[in-house]
Design a protein around this motif. Structure first.
Motif, PDB file in Angstrom:
ATOM      1  N   ASN A   9       0.823  -1.199   0.000  1.00  0.00           N
ATOM      2  CA  ASN A   9       0.000   0.000   0.000  1.00  0.00           C
ATOM      3  C   ASN A   9       0.866   1.261   0.000  1.00  0.00           C
ATOM      4  OD1 ASN A   9      -2.638   1.287   0.136  1.00  0.00           O
ATOM      5  ND2 ASN A   9      -2.046   1.874   2.208  1.00  0.00           N
ATOM      6  N   ALA A  10       1.963   1.245   0.711  1.00  0.00           N
ATOM      7  CA  ALA A  10       2.861   2.403   0.714  1.00  0.00           C
ATOM      8  C   ALA A  10       3.384   2.670  -0.695  1.00  0.00           C
ATOM      9  CB  ALA A  10       4.019   2.177   1.690  1.00  0.00           C
ATOM     10  N   ALA A  11       3.755   1.611  -1.399  1.00  0.00           N
ATOM     11  CA  ALA A  11       4.225   1.771  -2.778  1.00  0.00           C
ATOM     12  C   ALA A  11       3.106   2.306  -3.668  1.00  0.00           C
ATOM     13  CB  ALA A  11       4.755   0.440  -3.321  1.00  0.00           C
ATOM     14  N   MET A  12       1.904   1.779  -3.473  1.00  0.00           N
ATOM     15  CA  MET A  12       0.760   2.236  -4.274  1.00  0.00           C
ATOM     16  C   MET A  12       0.457   3.700  -3.986  1.00  0.00           C
ATOM     17  SD  MET A  12      -2.080   1.313  -6.288  1.00  0.00           S
ATOM     18  CE  MET A  12      -0.707   1.675  -7.259  1.00  0.00           C
ATOM     19  N   LEU A  13       0.461   4.070  -2.727  1.00  0.00           N
ATOM     20  CA  LEU A  13       0.149   5.452  -2.369  1.00  0.00           C
ATOM     21  C   LEU A  13       1.240   6.419  -2.820  1.00  0.00           C
ATOM     22  CD1 LEU A  13      -1.590   5.143   1.107  1.00  0.00           C
ATOM     23  CD2 LEU A  13      -2.621   5.662  -1.118  1.00  0.00           C
ATOM     24  N   TRP A  14       2.463   5.954  -2.891  1.00  0.00           N
ATOM     25  CA  TRP A  14       3.542   6.796  -3.412  1.00  0.00           C
ATOM     26  C   TRP A  14       3.202   7.215  -4.843  1.00  0.00           C
ATOM     27  CZ3 TRP A  14       7.278   6.473  -7.309  1.00  0.00           C
ATOM     28  CH2 TRP A  14       8.296   7.422  -7.234  1.00  0.00           C
ATOM     29  N   VAL A  15       2.722   6.270  -5.638  1.00  0.00           N
ATOM     30  CA  VAL A  15       2.322   6.558  -7.022  1.00  0.00           C
ATOM     31  C   VAL A  15       1.040   7.383  -7.038  1.00  0.00           C
ATOM     32  CG1 VAL A  15       1.504   5.492  -9.176  1.00  0.00           C
ATOM     33  CG2 VAL A  15       3.449   4.492  -7.940  1.00  0.00           C
ATOM     34  N   ARG A  16       0.060   6.957  -6.278  1.00  0.00           N
ATOM     35  CA  ARG A  16      -1.269   7.572  -6.329  1.00  0.00           C
ATOM     36  C   ARG A  16      -1.274   9.016  -5.817  1.00  0.00           C
ATOM     37  NH1 ARG A  16      -6.379   6.240  -7.519  1.00  0.00           N
ATOM     38  NH2 ARG A  16      -8.027   7.181  -6.280  1.00  0.00           N
ATOM     39  N   ILE A  17      -0.646   9.269  -4.697  1.00  0.00           N
ATOM     40  CA  ILE A  17      -0.646  10.621  -4.150  1.00  0.00           C
ATOM     41  C   ILE A  17       0.116  11.573  -5.067  1.00  0.00           C
ATOM     42  CG2 ILE A  17       0.193  12.054  -2.233  1.00  0.00           C
ATOM     43  CD1 ILE A  17      -0.670   9.741  -0.354  1.00  0.00           C
ATOM     44  N   ARG A  18       1.189  11.108  -5.667  1.00  0.00           N
ATOM     45  CA  ARG A  18       1.904  11.952  -6.640  1.00  0.00           C
ATOM     46  C   ARG A  18       0.987  12.292  -7.810  1.00  0.00           C
ATOM     47  NH1 ARG A  18       7.999  10.938  -7.406  1.00  0.00           N
ATOM     48  NH2 ARG A  18       7.298  11.102  -9.548  1.00  0.00           N
ATOM     49  N   ALA A  19       0.236  11.297  -8.298  1.00  0.00           N
ATOM     50  CA  ALA A  19      -0.694  11.534  -9.417  1.00  0.00           C
ATOM     51  C   ALA A  19      -1.802  12.496  -8.996  1.00  0.00           C
ATOM     52  CB  ALA A  19      -1.285  10.210  -9.906  1.00  0.00           C
ATOM     53  N   GLU A  20      -2.321  12.315  -7.803  1.00  0.00           N
ATOM     54  CA  GLU A  20      -3.403  13.182  -7.324  1.00  0.00           C
ATOM     55  C   GLU A  20      -2.908  14.615  -7.105  1.00  0.00           C
ATOM     56  OE1 GLU A  20      -6.549  13.284  -3.646  1.00  0.00           O
ATOM     57  OE2 GLU A  20      -6.021  11.350  -4.535  1.00  0.00           O
ATOM     58  N   ASN A  21      -1.749  14.740  -6.488  1.00  0.00           N
ATOM     59  CA  ASN A  21      -1.202  16.085  -6.270  1.00  0.00           C
ATOM     60  C   ASN A  21      -0.931  16.784  -7.607  1.00  0.00           C
ATOM     61  OD1 ASN A  21      -1.368  15.791  -3.509  1.00  0.00           O
ATOM     62  ND2 ASN A  21       0.793  15.262  -3.259  1.00  0.00           N
ATOM     63  N   ALA A  22      -0.415  16.048  -8.580  1.00  0.00           N
ATOM     64  CA  ALA A  22      -0.155  16.628  -9.903  1.00  0.00           C
ATOM     65  C   ALA A  22      -1.468  17.038 -10.577  1.00  0.00           C
ATOM     66  CB  ALA A  22       0.610  15.640 -10.779  1.00  0.00           C
ATOM     67  N   ALA A  23      -2.505  16.223 -10.402  1.00  0.00           N
ATOM     68  CA  ALA A  23      -3.803  16.505 -11.022  1.00  0.00           C
ATOM     69  C   ALA A  23      -4.403  17.807 -10.490  1.00  0.00           C
ATOM     70  CB  ALA A  23      -4.762  15.343 -10.760  1.00  0.00           C
ATOM     71  N   TYR A  24      -4.163  18.106  -9.239  1.00  0.00           N
ATOM     72  CA  TYR A  24      -4.727  19.312  -8.642  1.00  0.00           C
ATOM     73  C   TYR A  24      -3.769  20.500  -8.673  1.00  0.00           C
ATOM     74  CZ  TYR A  24      -9.067  17.262  -7.022  1.00  0.00           C
ATOM     75  OH  TYR A  24     -10.314  16.695  -6.962  1.00  0.00           O
ATOM     76  N   SER A  25      -2.553  20.294  -9.176  1.00  0.00           N
ATOM     77  CA  SER A  25      -1.605  21.414  -9.274  1.00  0.00           C
ATOM     78  C   SER A  25      -1.972  22.305 -10.427  1.00  0.00           C
ATOM     79  CB  SER A  25      -0.179  20.881  -9.475  1.00  0.00           C
ATOM     80  OG  SER A  25       0.245  20.209  -8.338  1.00  0.00           O
ATOM     81  N   PRO A  26      -1.804  23.613 -10.261  1.00  0.00           N
ATOM     82  CA  PRO A  26      -2.082  24.507 -11.386  1.00  0.00           C
ATOM     83  C   PRO A  26      -1.133  24.220 -12.537  1.00  0.00           C
ATOM     84  CG  PRO A  26      -1.481  25.751  -9.381  1.00  0.00           C
ATOM     85  CD  PRO A  26      -1.371  24.305  -9.068  1.00  0.00           C
ATOM     86  N   ALA A  27      -1.668  24.236 -13.731  1.00  0.00           N
ATOM     87  CA  ALA A  27      -0.853  23.907 -14.922  1.00  0.00           C
ATOM     88  C   ALA A  27       0.043  25.048 -15.304  1.00  0.00           C
ATOM     89  CB  ALA A  27      -1.767  23.568 -16.080  1.00  0.00           C
TER      90      ALA A  27
END
Length: 162
Positions: free
Chosen positions: A144-162
């Motif tokens: 789960n830690a490995a999965m969340l490392w990928v997922r949280i990075r993707a989520e944070n990038a998705a909500y970052s201003p372009a």
């Protein structure tokens, strides 16, 4: 029916109902123009969670239940309900970003950035430990830690201003 199986039935029915709600919310969000991110890792996440449940079903048998950890699990369920209620129709198991809507910052999101992930991290460890399955808690906590490392990075990038 033994307590371990009653707990497993509860968790399984909870996860199935959450998937149904998430699917409905996902369709509604996408219909309103929201965009999905992190699609490639989603099947891996589903497989990890499904295998966690399957291993638990295979291993719990007549295991004794640690009542203190059952109480922790109950608190985690209250936290889960708080997160889902706060997100409302925006809650989904995928990373869906609505058009022209800021991230939710009320409820548990005032306290931490990813409260649902906190609940999941705790559950993945607490549930197996409640049944004395230390190796399941350890293995799936690492996965789960490995999965969340990928997922949280993707989520944070998705909500970052372009």
């Amino acid at each position: 029916m033994t307590l371990p199986y009653a707990i497993m039935i509860f968790i399984t029915l909870q996860r199935i109902s959450e998937l149904i709600i998430a699917q409905s919310n996902t369709k509604a969000l996408l219909a309103r123009g929201a965009v999905e991110f992190g699609r490639s890792h989603y099947p891996v996440m589903v497989l990890m969670h499904a295998s966690w449940l399957a291993v638990l079903w295979a291993m719990v048998g007549g295991a004794p239940v640690n009542m203190a950890l059952l109480a922790v699990f109950a608190v985690l369920q209250a936290m889960r309900v708080w997160v889902l209620a706060t997100l409302g129709r925006r809650w989904t198991t995928r990373i869906i970003v609505p058009k022209d809507e800021a991230p939710i910052s009320s409820g548990p999101f005032r306290i931490m950035r990813h409260p649902n992930y906190f609940v999941v991290i705790c559950e993945i460890a607490v549930v197996p430990l409640m049944f004395g399955l230390v190796w399941v808690a350890a293995l799936y906590s690492v996965l789960n830690a490995a999965m969340l490392w990928v997922r949280i990075r993707a989520e944070n990038a998705a909500y970052s201003p372009a």
